[in-house]
Enzyme design. Structure first.
Site, PDB file in Angstrom:
ATOM      1  N   TYR A 141       4.380 -36.749 -20.523  1.00  0.00           N
ATOM      2  CA  TYR A 141       3.434 -37.725 -19.969  1.00  0.00           C
ATOM      3  C   TYR A 141       2.640 -37.103 -18.824  1.00  0.00           C
ATOM      4  O   TYR A 141       1.443 -37.358 -18.687  1.00  0.00           O
ATOM      5  CB  TYR A 141       4.170 -38.985 -19.518  1.00  0.00           C
ATOM      6  CG  TYR A 141       4.761 -39.755 -20.676  1.00  0.00           C
ATOM      7  CD1 TYR A 141       3.973 -40.595 -21.445  1.00  0.00           C
ATOM      8  CD2 TYR A 141       6.105 -39.625 -21.001  1.00  0.00           C
ATOM      9  CE1 TYR A 141       4.505 -41.294 -22.522  1.00  0.00           C
ATOM     10  CE2 TYR A 141       6.646 -40.316 -22.073  1.00  0.00           C
ATOM     11  CZ  TYR A 141       5.841 -41.145 -22.824  1.00  0.00           C
ATOM     12  OH  TYR A 141       6.371 -41.831 -23.887  1.00  0.00           O
ATOM     13  N   ASN A 194      -1.390 -47.614 -27.326  1.00  0.00           N
ATOM     14  CA  ASN A 194      -2.144 -46.965 -28.393  1.00  0.00           C
ATOM     15  C   ASN A 194      -2.123 -47.853 -29.640  1.00  0.00           C
ATOM     16  O   ASN A 194      -1.060 -48.116 -30.194  1.00  0.00           O
ATOM     17  CB  ASN A 194      -1.514 -45.598 -28.693  1.00  0.00           C
ATOM     18  CG  ASN A 194      -2.027 -44.967 -29.960  1.00  0.00           C
ATOM     19  OD1 ASN A 194      -3.124 -45.244 -30.413  1.00  0.00           O
ATOM     20  ND2 ASN A 194      -1.218 -44.100 -30.544  1.00  0.00           N
ATOM     21  N   CYS A 248       1.158 -40.821 -30.853  1.00  0.00           N
ATOM     22  CA  CYS A 248       1.800 -41.022 -29.559  1.00  0.00           C
ATOM     23  C   CYS A 248       3.300 -40.698 -29.603  1.00  0.00           C
ATOM     24  O   CYS A 248       3.912 -40.507 -28.548  1.00  0.00           O
ATOM     25  CB  CYS A 248       1.542 -42.428 -29.037  1.00  0.00           C
ATOM     26  SG  CYS A 248       1.962 -43.743 -30.188  1.00  0.00           S
ATOM     27  N   HIS A 249       3.868 -40.574 -30.786  1.00  0.00           N
ATOM     28  CA  HIS A 249       5.271 -40.168 -30.881  1.00  0.00           C
ATOM     29  C   HIS A 249       5.467 -38.734 -30.394  1.00  0.00           C
ATOM     30  O   HIS A 249       6.579 -38.331 -30.102  1.00  0.00           O
ATOM     31  CB  HIS A 249       5.794 -40.332 -32.320  1.00  0.00           C
ATOM     32  CG  HIS A 249       5.049 -39.530 -33.340  1.00  0.00           C
ATOM     33  ND1 HIS A 249       3.880 -39.995 -33.924  1.00  0.00           N
ATOM     34  CD2 HIS A 249       5.287 -38.300 -33.861  1.00  0.00           C
ATOM     35  CE1 HIS A 249       3.451 -39.085 -34.788  1.00  0.00           C
ATOM     36  NE2 HIS A 249       4.281 -38.049 -34.761  1.00  0.00           N
ATOM     37  N   GLU A 273       8.030 -33.903 -38.675  1.00  0.00           N
ATOM     38  CA  GLU A 273       7.085 -32.844 -38.346  1.00  0.00           C
ATOM     39  C   GLU A 273       7.749 -31.520 -38.006  1.00  0.00           C
ATOM     40  O   GLU A 273       7.069 -30.515 -37.798  1.00  0.00           O
ATOM     41  CB  GLU A 273       6.221 -33.272 -37.154  1.00  0.00           C
ATOM     42  CG  GLU A 273       5.348 -34.455 -37.450  1.00  0.00           C
ATOM     43  CD  GLU A 273       4.501 -34.854 -36.266  1.00  0.00           C
ATOM     44  OE1 GLU A 273       4.622 -34.263 -35.178  1.00  0.00           O
ATOM     45  OE2 GLU A 273       3.676 -35.784 -36.443  1.00  0.00           O
TER      46      GLU A 273
END
Length: 164
Positions: A98, A121, A129-130, A156
Site C-alpha cells: 500500500y 475499486n 487490487c488483489h 497468478e
C-alpha cells in the site's frame, strides 16, 4: 441506466455492471463494498460489454488469460482514479505494498488512504487490487475476502515479496 449480468465463477457468484457500453463494475456477490443490485437496474444477458467482461473474467479464473481488453468507465475521486491507474499497472504474479502504491500514485505517505481507495475499486480482478499487500507482504484487506485474494495470487503464481 445501469445494466448488469450475473455469472458463476470458481470463486463464487459474481456480477458485472455497465453503462453506455462500458463496464463500470465487477463484483463478488455479497463482497464488501459491492453494491446491492438495484430494482431500477436492468438485467441484460446479451449486452456486449457485460458478456465480454464475464467471459474474460472466467478465462482469467480458468488460467487462460492474464490481461483484460474491455471498455471501462469508473466513477471515483481524482485520488481514487490515480490509485486505480497504478493498480492496473501491477503485472500478473507481482505485488505492491500500500505504501508503494501511494508513492507511485503521487501521494507518498498516504498508504492508509491508498488502502481505502483500493478497497473501493469497483473493477475487482480487472483492476487487480488483489495484487496490493501489506508492507511485509502480508495479505491484508480485500473486498472479496482474504481467501479469494490468496487464491487469485496463487492462480497468478505470485510469490510473497515479489514486488512489481
Amino acid at each position: 441506466m445501469t445494466h448488469y449480468l450475473r455469472f458463476p465463477s470458481p470463486l463464487g457468484p459474481m456480477f458485472t455492471t455497465a453503462r453506455d457500453g462500458a463496464v463500470t463494475g465487477v463484483y463478488f456477490e455479497g463482497g464488501h463494498h459491492a453494491p446491492v443490485i438495484d430494482a431500477a437496474w436492468i438485467e441484460t444477458p446479451r449486452d456486449a460489454a457485460l458478456t465480454r467482461c464475464a467471459a474474460q473474467v472466467t478465462e482469467y479464473l480458468e488460467g487462460r488469460r492474464d490481461r483484460f481488453d474491455l471498455p471501462l468507465a469508473t466513477a471515483g475521486t481524482p485520488f481514487q482514479q490515480a490509485v486505480w491507474r497504478e493498480i492496473a499497472r501491477i503485472p500478473p504474479g507481482m505485488t505492491l505494498s500500500y505504501a508503494q502504491l501511494a508513492q507511485r500514485a503521487g501521494f507518498p505517505g498516504a498508504a492508509r488512504a491508498a488502502g481505502a481507495a483500493t478497497g473501493r475499486n469497483p473493477l475487482s480482478i480487472v483492476v487487480p487490487c488483489h495484487r496490493v499487500v501489506g508492507s511485509a507482504g502480508s495479505l491484508t484487506g480485500y473486498a472479496g475476502g482474504l481467501e479469494r485474494k490468496a487464491r487469485l495470487l496463487a492462480l497468478e503464481g505470485a510469490r510473497p515479496g515479489a514486488a512489481a
